[in-house]
Design a protein around this motif. Structure first.
Motif, mmCIF file in Angstrom:
data_model
loop_
_atom_site.group_PDB
_atom_site.id
_atom_site.type_symbol
_atom_site.label_atom_id
_atom_site.label_comp_id
_atom_site.label_asym_id
_atom_site.label_seq_id
_atom_site.Cartn_x
_atom_site.Cartn_y
_atom_site.Cartn_z
ATOM 1 N N ILE A 1 8.012 25.411 43.586
ATOM 2 C CA ILE A 1 8.316 24.911 44.928
ATOM 3 C C ILE A 1 9.763 24.432 44.998
ATOM 4 C CG2 ILE A 1 7.763 23.115 46.620
ATOM 5 C CD1 ILE A 1 4.866 23.356 45.810
ATOM 6 N N ASP A 2 10.241 23.795 43.930
ATOM 7 C CA ASP A 2 11.643 23.364 43.899
ATOM 8 C C ASP A 2 12.579 24.568 44.030
ATOM 9 O OD1 ASP A 2 11.218 20.667 43.720
ATOM 10 O OD2 ASP A 2 11.305 20.600 41.531
ATOM 11 N N GLY A 3 12.238 25.654 43.335
ATOM 12 C CA GLY A 3 13.085 26.842 43.403
ATOM 13 C C GLY A 3 13.171 27.410 44.801
ATOM 14 N N PHE A 4 12.026 27.540 45.477
ATOM 15 C CA PHE A 4 12.020 28.046 46.846
ATOM 16 C C PHE A 4 12.656 27.047 47.804
ATOM 17 C CE2 PHE A 4 8.063 30.562 45.561
ATOM 18 C CZ PHE A 4 8.802 31.710 45.335
ATOM 19 N N GLY A 5 12.402 25.747 47.547
ATOM 20 C CA GLY A 5 12.946 24.727 48.429
ATOM 21 C C GLY A 5 14.464 24.674 48.382
ATOM 22 N N ARG A 6 15.020 24.736 47.180
ATOM 23 C CA ARG A 6 16.480 24.675 47.045
ATOM 24 C C ARG A 6 17.159 25.908 47.632
ATOM 25 N NH1 ARG A 6 15.252 22.242 41.877
ATOM 26 N NH2 ARG A 6 15.288 24.323 40.933
ATOM 27 N N ALA B 1 6.261 19.661 48.689
ATOM 28 C CA ALA B 1 6.421 20.297 50.003
ATOM 29 C C ALA B 1 6.959 19.305 51.023
ATOM 30 C CB ALA B 1 5.099 20.882 50.467
ATOM 31 N N MET B 2 6.447 18.096 51.003
ATOM 32 C CA MET B 2 6.895 17.081 51.951
ATOM 33 C C MET B 2 8.335 16.666 51.687
ATOM 34 S SD MET B 2 3.488 14.689 52.423
ATOM 35 C CE MET B 2 2.056 15.344 53.298
#
Length: 350
Positions: A104-109, A155-156
């Motif tokens: 999630i960190d990878g997609f978020g960044r 996610a939040m």
């Protein structure tokens, strides 16, 4: 032996359901198409897994700086052209928790994170959330913290929505009871088409719940050394989580199972110590135990494949498709960039 088989079948069902439903999903933008049945949704996704995702996998992973563990599966939802990333996990496993956070960190960044779907329903989620607010829950927070909670927090942090994508637990519980009842009726009516119906249901459920081949999770996904090394933590925390949420029913079930197991061992020891036991008695007892074990696995097999996997897979697939349709209409994001919508569930929901 029969009660030992009962205990074994119950534990196998528990562990199999643990491995079976743990995934995280990611979706990209695409085009809108007419609604289809849930079975057709799954069939199209399976076809996509076996074709497009396999062709694009090497290129995607080379171009993406993120590290893709063997528990991740990518596919393009064919009716919307939205990318979906499934993250297979083992509940409460520290390795799975880190994998979810890193993904999630990878997609978020990168700015490509869409909705995060988790394998839970509003009933279970609200019960756990309410429990965590109690003194007992705060004390058991380390036990109740899972990869789903970690995914929600991440996610939040990126301001992305979290979707509870699983079937409601009360519906699943009712289906389990109906499956046991139907299996019993089918097994006692071989001449009335019961055995044929039972066999067909198992085959149909297996086709939905247990796909295999290129593009699906393979042996390396299940026998990953990092996942297995942390498995004892998962196996310890999983029953404790049940105990924390539903202490009385959990204690009754496990006390009954272990009591039956103890009684069975006692009877076996008494029987072995008796000089009156003949070879025919031993053979009869063994055959009866084998038949009883077969009945147990027939009952649990139908519940596992049809209710815990196939039925829930269809609900999850529909919720995935709903998110794909939502993002396929979002023209504020370029189609080439794509939106990733992770979905979290057990390894058996491959």
């Amino acid at each position: 032996m029969a009660t030992q088989a009962t205990l074994l079948a119950t534990l196998v069902l528990l562990l199999a359901s643990n491995f079976a439903h743990s995934f995280q999903l990611a979706f990209s933008l695409g085009q809108h198409h007419a609604p289809t049945s849930r079975r057709l949704i799954i069939a199209r996704m399976q076809e996509s897994l076996a074709t497009d995702s396999v062709k694009e996998e090497s290129t995607t992973r080379k171009n993406n700086k993120m590290s893709f563990p063997p528990q991740l599966v990518e596919l393009i939802e064919p009716t919307t052209n939205v990318k979906v990333v499934l993250i297979g996990t083992m509940h409460y496993n520290p390795t799975s928790i880190r994998m979810v956070e890193d993904t999630i960190d990878g997609f978020g960044r990168s700015g490509t994170l869409g909705s995060v779907l988790i394998e839970s329903c509003d009933v279970r989620w609200n019960e756990t959330s309410a429990l965590l607010e109690t003194p007992q829950g705060k004390l058991l927070k380390p036990v109740l913290t899972s990869e789903m909670k970690a995914a929600t927090v991440r996610a939040m942090e990126y301001g992305r929505p979290v979707v509870l994508g699983d079937q409601r637990i009360n519906i699943t519980t009712a289906s389990i009871g109906q499956a046991f009842k139907q299996t019993g009726m089918d097994l006692i009516s071989p001449l009335g088409g019961g055995w044929q119906r039972f066999s067909k249901d198992l085959k149909d459920a297996a086709a939905v719940a247990l796909p295999s081949g290129p593009g699906y999770l393979g042996p390396s996904s299940f026998f990953d050394a990092r996942l297995l090394m942390a498995a004892p933590v998962s196996l310890f925390k999983y029953p404790l989580a049940f105990l924390a949420r539903s202490p009385v029913p959990t204690l009754i079930v496990f006390s009954g199972l272990f009591s039956l197991n103890f009684l069975d061992q006692t009877l076996v020891e008494l029987s072995a110590a008796s000089d009156a036991v003949t070879l025919q008695d031993q053979i009869t007892s063994t055959v009866a135990s084998i038949l009883f074990s077969g009945l147990e696995f027939a009952l649990f097999g139908r519940v596992m494949l049809q209710v815990l996997l196939a039925e829930r897979n269809e609900v999850i697939a529909q919720n995935i498709l709903d998110q794909c349709k939502f993002y396929s209409k979002k023209d504020i994001i370029k189609k080439d960039a794509g939106i990733q919508i992770p979905f979290l569930g057990n390894l058996a929901d491959n």
